[in-house]
Scaffold this active site. Structure first.
Site, PDB file in Angstrom:
ATOM      1  N   VAL A   9      33.024  42.807  43.545  1.00 14.81           N
ATOM      2  CA  VAL A   9      32.180  42.585  44.689  1.00 14.81           C
ATOM      3  C   VAL A   9      31.315  43.988  44.704  1.00 14.81           C
ATOM      4  CG1 VAL A   9      31.887  42.256  47.148  1.00 14.81           C
ATOM      5  CG2 VAL A   9      33.738  41.126  45.710  1.00 14.81           C
ATOM      6  N   ARG A  13      30.341  34.158  42.730  1.00 15.25           N
ATOM      7  CA  ARG A  13      31.229  33.616  41.689  1.00 15.25           C
ATOM      8  C   ARG A  13      31.230  34.567  40.535  1.00 15.25           C
ATOM      9  NH1 ARG A  13      28.381  28.291  40.600  1.00 15.25           N
ATOM     10  NH2 ARG A  13      26.592  29.684  40.941  1.00 15.25           N
ATOM     11  N   CYS A  34      40.232  34.827  43.787  1.00 12.19           N
ATOM     12  CA  CYS A  34      40.200  34.314  45.167  1.00 12.19           C
ATOM     13  C   CYS A  34      40.724  33.061  45.691  1.00 12.19           C
ATOM     14  CB  CYS A  34      38.616  33.966  45.436  1.00 12.19           C
ATOM     15  SG  CYS A  34      37.453  35.796  45.347  1.00 12.19           S
ATOM     16  N   LYS A  38      36.710  55.387  36.558  1.00 14.39           N
ATOM     17  CA  LYS A  38      35.910  54.268  36.786  1.00 14.39           C
ATOM     18  C   LYS A  38      34.193  55.025  36.924  1.00 14.39           C
ATOM     19  CE  LYS A  38      37.554  50.131  38.671  1.00 14.39           C
ATOM     20  NZ  LYS A  38      37.835  49.415  40.063  1.00 14.39           N
TER      21      LYS A  38
HETATM   22  C1  UDX Z   1      35.234  31.434  43.842  1.00 11.64           C
HETATM   23  C2  UDX Z   1      34.076  31.054  45.012  1.00 11.64           C
HETATM   24  O1  UDX Z   1      33.365  30.102  44.318  1.00 11.64           O
HETATM   25  C3  UDX Z   1      33.317  32.221  45.470  1.00 11.64           C
HETATM   26  O2  UDX Z   1      32.499  31.620  46.392  1.00 11.64           O
HETATM   27  C4  UDX Z   1      34.048  33.298  46.184  1.00 11.64           C
HETATM   28  O3  UDX Z   1      33.575  34.207  46.533  1.00 11.64           O
HETATM   29  C5  UDX Z   1      35.195  33.556  45.060  1.00 11.64           C
HETATM   30  O4  UDX Z   1      35.972  32.661  44.566  1.00 11.64           O
HETATM   31  P1  UDX Z   1      35.484  32.384  41.443  1.00 11.64           P
HETATM   32  O5  UDX Z   1      37.001  32.580  41.694  1.00 11.64           O
HETATM   33  O6  UDX Z   1      34.611  33.207  40.817  1.00 11.64           O
HETATM   34  O7  UDX Z   1      34.761  32.267  42.890  1.00 11.64           O
HETATM   35  O8  UDX Z   1      35.256  31.128  40.574  1.00 11.64           O
HETATM   36  P2  UDX Z   1      34.825  29.613  41.024  1.00 11.64           P
HETATM   37  O9  UDX Z   1      33.874  29.112  39.725  1.00 11.64           O
HETATM   38  O10 UDX Z   1      34.690  29.236  41.962  1.00 11.64           O
HETATM   39  O11 UDX Z   1      36.222  28.773  39.925  1.00 11.64           O
HETATM   40  C6  UDX Z   1      37.478  28.824  40.559  1.00 11.64           C
HETATM   41  C7  UDX Z   1      38.475  28.119  39.946  1.00 11.64           C
HETATM   42  O12 UDX Z   1      38.397  26.899  40.171  1.00 11.64           O
HETATM   43  C8  UDX Z   1      38.636  28.175  38.266  1.00 11.64           C
HETATM   44  O13 UDX Z   1      39.770  28.576  37.816  1.00 11.64           O
HETATM   45  C9  UDX Z   1      37.721  26.928  37.866  1.00 11.64           C
HETATM   46  O14 UDX Z   1      38.371  26.567  36.681  1.00 11.64           O
HETATM   47  C10 UDX Z   1      38.672  25.988  38.978  1.00 11.64           C
HETATM   48  N1  UDX Z   1      37.512  24.847  39.223  1.00 11.64           N
HETATM   49  C11 UDX Z   1      36.234  25.051  39.771  1.00 11.64           C
HETATM   50  C12 UDX Z   1      38.168  23.750  39.088  1.00 11.64           C
HETATM   51  O15 UDX Z   1      39.118  23.422  38.495  1.00 11.64           O
HETATM   52  N2  UDX Z   1      37.293  22.581  39.145  1.00 11.64           N
HETATM   53  C13 UDX Z   1      36.134  22.603  39.726  1.00 11.64           C
HETATM   54  O16 UDX Z   1      35.643  21.545  39.902  1.00 11.64           O
HETATM   55  C14 UDX Z   1      35.679  23.849  40.009  1.00 11.64           C
END
Ligand code: UDX
Length: 441
Positions: A12, A155, A261, A36
């Site tokens: 972030v 994301r 997350c 870092k």
């Molecule tokens: C998520 C939120 O989307 C974001 O708004 C927040 O700030 C942080 O957490 P991120 O963890 O980067 O973001 O990934 P995201 O694309 O949301 O996917 C999360 C997980 O859900 C992945 O493992 C993905 O494979 C899974 N997923 C997502 C599914 O299994 N099915 C879906 O339809 C969507």
């Protein structure tokens, strides 16, 4: 041009710093990790994120972005200090706030002029008030400050475009003037800005992530039922998604959610509810369904190969990261799946376009391959863990011909079952009950 300091150069932090610099502000990014900061000064990014290096280089060259380990330097003449440090999962699922506390007291000890402290880290509801208390306790008298909550919704893999094109900006504060100044910083993003109180802003972040995780666990539950009843969850989801009240997003069934997350935030929200004596049934169901996905995947492999013990079999994993376009292995389903397959006796191999370096120490027994073709030679079964784009265009005919047995378990439903059957694969996806027609179960 505003002067901004961003504390923490994790996911972030570095995105926030680089994007605010790109919007024309003067940004100093701070981290207490000297390695870092040294890396960043030499153009080495702390994370893999598409487009990040170019963005950082551009803004460093334009002298809008710089890096430091010194709070005194970072806070000099600074109007806004973003806290973007990690909030790892502590015992019992509650968030561990030691880094937030350390950042707050360091800010307080180095505060020189009026400052707005903006919290971007995902923190339990009430943390903003707690940060204000810490700063008050440690700062020299007379320097005014305010605390604003501005949760991030980025994301991984799409973080820069998510930052630049947010669906909304959420700001929470008890100080309207401070919230207004932070709103001004976000005006170039042309997004709706929701201004509310501190605790409500903090809750919006948890409720949003819990809702998205719920959508995923919901569709995964539907996938199980589809399998039993002979329906195809991908088409069910598409058919549902046209209803604007439901929407098409986050309805991809698979092996469950991972990442930094959703797993942490859903548990933390459940923990907050339990601390208040509630029993958050829905959140527990979301977590349980997600945990079961990993075992479902292992069970599916055993069913396909027709044996409970996998001794003597070789299984190749396509993809390791928790989702595409990242090397992040945090809570990646592939970790549990690979270990369970190994525990059942299988030899496990893997290929991932980006995440193998991160994954290797976590999966010491898994043999990593430089490409999917070399990995597939002699495999009994291939399993798709991560829906990387490059897997769409694999020469599957070539892969099929080099495998020992042509089993393909598609944990993310990226392939067309009929086409896979035509290629000679014994294919199964997730929640596609009619796979029974094409698979040799
Ligand atoms: C998520 C939120 O989307 C974001 O708004 C927040 O700030 C942080 O957490 P991120 O963890 O980067 O973001 O990934 P995201 O694309 O949301 O996917 C999360 C997980 O859900 C992945 O493992 C993905 O494979 C899974 N997923 C997502 C599914 O299994 N099915 C879906 O339809 C969507």
């Amino acid at each position: 041009m505003k002067k901004i300091c961003v504390i923490g150069t994790g996911y972030v932090g570095i995105i926030t710093a680089a994007c605010f610099a790109d919007l024309g502000n003067r940004v100093v990014a701070l981290d207490i990790d000297e390695e870092k900061i040294e890396g960043l000064k030499n153009g080495k990014m702390p994370i893999y994120e598409p487009g990040l290096k170019e963005l950082v280089d551009r803004n460093v060259n334009a002298e809008r972005l710089s890096f430091t380990t010194s709070y005194a330097e970072a806070l000099e003449n600074t109007e806004f200090a973003f806290i973007a440090v990690g909030t790892p999962e502590g015992v019992d699922g509650e968030a561990d706030l030691k880094y937030v506390a350390a950042a707050a007291s360091s800010i307080a000890q180095n505060i020189q002029n009026e400052l707005i402290i903006i919290n971007k880290s995902t923190v339990p509801v009430g943390t903003g008030d707690w940060v204000a208390k810490i700063v008050n306790e440690h700062k020299s008298d007379g320097v005014p400050f305010s605390v604003v909550s501005c949760p991030e919704f980025l994301r991984e893999g799409a973080a820069i475009s998510d930052f630049m094109n947010p669906h909304r900006v959420v700001l929470g504060s008890m100080d309207e003037e401070a919230a207004d100044k932070v709103a001004q910083l976000h005006l170039p993003l042309r997004a709706p800005i929701v201004v509310t109180d501190l605790r409500t802003a903090e809750m919006i972040k948890y409720a949003s992530n819990a809702f998205l995780a719920t959508k995923i666990s919901f569709i995964n539950e539907i996938a199980n039922i589809c399998e039993d009843l002979g329906a195809d969850v991908t088409e069910v989801a598409a058919g549902m998604g046209y209803d604007q009240r439901i929407g098409p997003h986050f309805l991809s069934a698979g092996i469950g959610y991972g990442g930094s997350c959703f797993p942490k935030d859903v548990k933390a929200l459940a923990h907050m509810a339990e601390e208040k004596g509630r029993h958050p049934q829905m959140l527990h169901a979301v977590i349980d369904i997600n945990t079961d996905r990993r075992q479902m995947a292992v069970q599916r492999v055993k069913e396909m190969l027709g044996k409970e013990l996998l001794t003597g079999t070789t299984i190749g994993l396509l993809g390791l990261s928790f989702k595409p376009n990242t090397d992040d292995m945090r809570e990646a389903p592939s970790l549990d799946i690979a270990k369970s397959l190994e525990a059942a006796g299988a030899q496990v191999r893997a290929y991932d376009p980006i995440a193998m370096e991160e994954a290797a120490p976590l999966l010491p027994k898994v043999e990593m391959f430089p490409n999917p073709y070399k990995m597939a030679v002699g495999c009994d079964l291939l399993m798709v863990n991560t829906e990387w784009n490059e897997f769409q265009q694999l020469d599957l005919e070539k892969i099929h011909d080099t495998m020992k047995q042509p089993f393909l378990f598609d944990g993310r439903n990226i392939y067309d079952p009929d086409k896979m059957a035509q290629l000679g694969f014994k294919y199964r996806g997730v929640g596609r009950g009619y796979d029974g027609r094409v698979a040799d179960k």
